[in-house]
Design a protein around this motif. Structure first.
Motif, mmCIF file in Angstrom:
data_model
loop_
_atom_site.group_PDB
_atom_site.id
_atom_site.type_symbol
_atom_site.label_atom_id
_atom_site.label_comp_id
_atom_site.label_asym_id
_atom_site.label_seq_id
_atom_site.Cartn_x
_atom_site.Cartn_y
_atom_site.Cartn_z
ATOM 1 N N HIS A 1 33.487 -27.459 -9.614
ATOM 2 C CA HIS A 1 33.806 -28.477 -8.612
ATOM 3 C C HIS A 1 34.408 -29.720 -9.262
ATOM 4 C CE1 HIS A 1 33.615 -31.082 -5.198
ATOM 5 N NE2 HIS A 1 32.569 -31.777 -5.640
ATOM 6 N N HIS B 1 33.972 -23.201 -2.493
ATOM 7 C CA HIS B 1 34.678 -23.777 -1.344
ATOM 8 C C HIS B 1 33.698 -24.291 -0.299
ATOM 9 C CE1 HIS B 1 38.292 -21.051 -2.504
ATOM 10 N NE2 HIS B 1 38.293 -22.175 -3.177
ATOM 11 N N LEU B 2 32.587 -23.594 -0.132
ATOM 12 C CA LEU B 2 31.586 -24.042 0.835
ATOM 13 C C LEU B 2 30.881 -25.305 0.337
ATOM 14 C CD1 LEU B 2 30.411 -23.309 3.579
ATOM 15 C CD2 LEU B 2 28.724 -21.872 2.411
ATOM 16 N N GLN C 1 32.330 -27.557 -1.509
ATOM 17 C CA GLN C 1 33.312 -28.622 -1.330
ATOM 18 C C GLN C 1 33.410 -29.065 0.123
ATOM 19 O OE1 GLN C 1 36.493 -26.446 -3.243
ATOM 20 N NE2 GLN C 1 36.259 -27.577 -5.169
ATOM 21 N N PHE C 2 33.207 -28.130 1.039
ATOM 22 C CA PHE C 2 33.189 -28.488 2.462
ATOM 23 C C PHE C 2 32.019 -29.421 2.761
ATOM 24 C CE2 PHE C 2 31.600 -27.135 6.783
ATOM 25 C CZ PHE C 2 32.490 -27.930 7.501
ATOM 26 N N TYR D 1 38.348 -26.422 4.410
ATOM 27 C CA TYR D 1 37.548 -25.199 4.365
ATOM 28 C C TYR D 1 37.987 -24.199 5.432
ATOM 29 C CZ TYR D 1 33.468 -22.169 4.909
ATOM 30 O OH TYR D 1 32.638 -21.080 5.022
ATOM 31 N N ARG D 2 38.061 -22.925 5.043
ATOM 32 C CA ARG D 2 38.358 -21.837 5.967
ATOM 33 C C ARG D 2 37.353 -20.716 5.762
ATOM 34 N NH1 ARG D 2 41.189 -25.415 7.052
ATOM 35 N NH2 ARG D 2 43.413 -25.471 7.586
ATOM 36 N N SER D 3 36.990 -20.037 6.827
ATOM 37 C CA SER D 3 36.063 -18.902 6.743
ATOM 38 C C SER D 3 36.482 -17.840 7.746
ATOM 39 C CB SER D 3 34.628 -19.347 7.030
ATOM 40 O OG SER D 3 33.779 -18.229 7.176
#
Length: 266
Positions: free
Chosen positions: A108, A153-154, A156-157, A187-189
Motif C-alpha cells: 500500500h 485494493h479493498l 485502499q478503498f 474500487y471495483r468488485s
C-alpha cells in the motif's frame, strides 16, 4: 497529519493513525461477498487496514511548518526523508503482528511512489527496500497473487472512505469535494457488478454510498482538533495544537434512500 481548511479562518487537524483506525472500523462492516480472502486471514487483513498509518504516530506529535506556503505541512507534501522513515517504521511494527498484514501495508505505502516519473533519492531507496521486503514476505503468506492484489485494493478503498470524511467539509456539495472523490471511489468488485461506488454528503453527519458495500449503516467518530488561522506561525503552532481540545466528527455511512436526491449534488 491530515489538515483541512475548514474555512478562511479555521484549520482542522486529523491524526493519520486516528484516520487509519476509522478505516479499520469500516472494514469490519464490509459485506462478506466483497472479501477476496479466506476467513482464516480476515483478522490479519483487518490489522493491515487499521494500522496502515501507524508509522505516523510519532510525526503527528509535532506539526511541521511549510515555509513556502506558508502553512503546516499536509501529509501529501511532508518532507520525503521523514515520511519514508515513518512508513518503514510503521511497516516494521505491523509485520511483527502479521506477515500478511506487513506485506499489505508495504504494498500500500509503496504504491504512492510506483509509476512516478521522478523520485527523490530517499523515495527511491524506500521503494527498493520495500520491493525486497515484499519478495521475501510473499513467500511466507497464504494468499495467491490475485487474492493479495484484491485484498490490497479493498484496503485502499477503506483508506479512501476514511480520508473522504477528513478531506471534505461535512455537508459539501459534490462539485466542491476534494478532487479524488468527485467521480466516485476507484474500487471495483465483481460482486457489485464492477460499478464505481459513489459517495456524497446528505447533511453534515451523513454520507450515502451507492452501491452500498456494508452489511448495515456504520456510525464512526473521528477525533480532530481545530485551530484559528489568525496569528498562527511556526513558533506557536505546536503549543496551540497541544492545548487545543479534542473534538469529534460524527458520521454515518448509509445506503441511499428514496429521499436522497443525489443528482442535485453535482
Amino acid at each position: 497529519m491530515i489538515i483541512r481548511h475548514e474555512s478562511s479562518t479555521e484549520l482542522h487537524f486529523y491524526r493519520q493513525h486516528d484516520h487509519g483506525i476509522i478505516s479499520g472500523t469500516l472494514a469490519t462492516y464490509l459485506q462478506d461477498r466483497l472479501l477476496p480472502f479466506p476467513n482464516a486471514v480476515r483478522d490479519q487483513w483487518l490489522t493491515a487496514v487499521r494500522d496502515h498509518d501507524i508509522g505516523w504516530t510519532e510525526l503527528d506529535e509535532e506539526i511541521l511548518w511549510d515555509e513556502e506556503k506558508p502553512e503546516p505541512y499536509q501529509f501529501e507534501h511532508y518532507p520525503a526523508l521523514a515520511k519514508t522513515r515513518a512508513y518503514e517504521r510503521g511497516i516494521n511494527q505491523v509485520e511483527k503482528q502479521s506477515i500478511l498484514a506487513g506485506l499489505l501495508c508495504s504494498m500500500h505505502l509503496s504504491s504512492f511512489f510506483e509509476g512516478a516519473t521522478s523520485l527523490l533519492p530517499e523515495e527511491r531507496n524506500f521503494l527498493n527496500k520495500e520491493h525486497q521486503r515484499q519478495e521475501q514476505l510473499y513467500l511466507q503468506q497464504p494468499l495467491t497473487k490475485d487474492q493479495l492484489d484484491a485484498s490490497l485494493h479493498l484496503l485502499q478503498f477503506c483508506d479512501h472512505l476514511s480520508l473522504y470524511i477528513c478531506q471534505n467539509k461535512p455537508g459539501s456539495y459534490k462539485i466542491n469535494e476534494f478532487p479524488w472523490y468527485k467521480e466516485g471511489f476507484a474500487y471495483r468488485s465483481g460482486a457489485l457488478r464492477n460499478h464505481p461506488i459513489l459517495g456524497w454528503w446528505t447533511d453534515e453527519n451523513r454520507v450515502v454510498l451507492h452501491p452500498f458495500p456494508f452489511k448495515s449503516s456504520v456510525n464512526v467518530l473521528m477525533p480532530y482538533k481545530r485551530l484559528e488561522k489568525e496569528g498562527l506561525h511556526p513558533n506557536n503552532i505546536n503549543d496551540r495544537f497541544h492545548r487545543a481540545s479534542v473534538e469529534y466528527l460524527t458520521v454515518q455511512f448509509a445506503p441511499i434512500e428514496e429521499e436522497d436526491v443525489w443528482q442535485k449534488q453535482f
